[in-house]
Design a protein around this motif. Structure first.
Motif, mmCIF file in Angstrom:
data_model
loop_
_atom_site.group_PDB
_atom_site.id
_atom_site.type_symbol
_atom_site.label_atom_id
_atom_site.label_comp_id
_atom_site.label_asym_id
_atom_site.label_seq_id
_atom_site.Cartn_x
_atom_site.Cartn_y
_atom_site.Cartn_z
ATOM 1 N N UNK A 151 0.862 -1.169 0.000
ATOM 2 C CA UNK A 151 0.000 0.000 0.000
ATOM 3 C C UNK A 151 0.908 1.230 0.000
ATOM 4 N N UNK A 152 0.416 2.330 -0.535
ATOM 5 C CA UNK A 152 1.218 3.555 -0.595
ATOM 6 C C UNK A 152 1.187 4.228 0.780
ATOM 7 N N UNK A 153 2.319 4.203 1.476
ATOM 8 C CA UNK A 153 2.343 4.758 2.833
ATOM 9 C C UNK A 153 3.047 6.110 2.893
ATOM 10 N N UNK A 154 2.497 6.964 3.735
ATOM 11 C CA UNK A 154 3.059 8.307 3.948
ATOM 12 C C UNK A 154 3.069 8.609 5.444
ATOM 13 N N UNK A 155 3.809 9.654 5.810
ATOM 14 C CA UNK A 155 3.857 10.064 7.214
ATOM 15 C C UNK A 155 5.044 9.467 7.942
ATOM 16 N N UNK A 156 5.338 9.976 9.114
ATOM 17 C CA UNK A 156 6.486 9.559 9.921
ATOM 18 C C UNK A 156 7.759 9.551 9.054
ATOM 19 N N UNK A 157 7.897 10.577 8.244
ATOM 20 C CA UNK A 157 9.080 10.706 7.380
ATOM 21 C C UNK A 157 8.835 10.375 5.922
ATOM 22 N N UNK A 158 7.845 9.524 5.658
ATOM 23 C CA UNK A 158 7.610 9.097 4.268
ATOM 24 C C UNK A 158 6.733 10.121 3.542
ATOM 25 N N UNK A 159 7.048 10.319 2.265
ATOM 26 C CA UNK A 159 6.367 11.384 1.528
ATOM 27 C C UNK A 159 5.513 10.881 0.386
ATOM 28 N N UNK A 160 4.612 11.770 -0.032
ATOM 29 C CA UNK A 160 4.017 11.687 -1.361
ATOM 30 C C UNK A 160 4.343 13.022 -2.018
ATOM 31 N N UNK A 161 5.155 12.977 -3.086
ATOM 32 C CA UNK A 161 5.526 14.200 -3.787
ATOM 33 C C UNK A 161 6.124 15.237 -2.815
#
Ligand code: PRP
Length: 180
Positions: A151-161
């Protein structure tokens, strides 16, 4: 806090905190009495890194490295580019590379191969997240926080664009956001 782009919280702050404490304990036990050089891979790992190093009481140096294999896209180009090298030599040091996620495995395979040539005393990898179903090259982390689905994960350092890195939890992005 969470915008309309977020589908759900996948890993809560409490779950992350508990797992980071466990990882810190395991690393400090494995390296009891040893000095460590903790290497943060910019930019995604910064949040995890800051939490993890504070759970490890060993004498420690920290350093930063940045490579890029994604360009602006959402899947790896397969080719890794050095953006910022370490500031200090690692010869004879116990090095742990800290990552936010192992996806295709391309980035970490490159980093491990590169840093191995510099004769560290030991070299291991600690990643908060692991998506084993996405591997393009065979790679296994030594310390892994959570195995997750594709799954596409974001947050806690991880980004989307380059956005959403500051969300305090690991969240799943709605498909319509990245499918656009
Ligand atoms: C992400 C992540 C890892 C890499 C994992 O970095 O931080 O470094 O991709 O993917 P892989 O296993 O398929 O190589 P990215 O290049 O997006 O940079 P960032 O850390 O600045 O977000």
């Amino acid at each position: 806090m969470y915008g309309k782009e977020i589908k759900k919280v996948l890993i809560s702050k409490a779950q992350i905190d508990e797992r980071v404490r466990e990882l810190g304990k395991k690393i400090s036990e494995d390296y009891a009495g040893e000095k460590l050089t903790m290497v943060c891979t910019l930019r995604g790992a910064t949040v995890f890194f800051a939490d993890l190093i504070r759970q490890i009481p060993n004498e420690m140096e920290i350093d930063f490295i940045a490579v890029s294999s994604y360009g602006g896209g959402t899947s790896t180009s397969g080719e890794v580019k050095m953006v910022k090298d370490l500031s200090s030599p690692i010869e004879g040091k116990n090095v742990i590379i800290v990552e936010d996620i192992i996806d295709s495995g391309v980035t970490l395979s490159y980093l491990v191969k590169l840093l191995s040539t510099r004769a560290p005393k030991s070299l291991k990898v600690c990643s908060l997240l692991d998506k084993p179903s996405r591997r393009k090259v065979d790679f296994k982390g030594d310390y892994v926080g959570f195995e997750i689905e594709n799954e596409y994960v974001v947050g806690f350092g991880l980004d989307y664009d380059q956005k959403m890195r500051n969300l305090p939890e690991v969240c799943v992005l709605k498909e319509e956001v990245y499918a656009k």
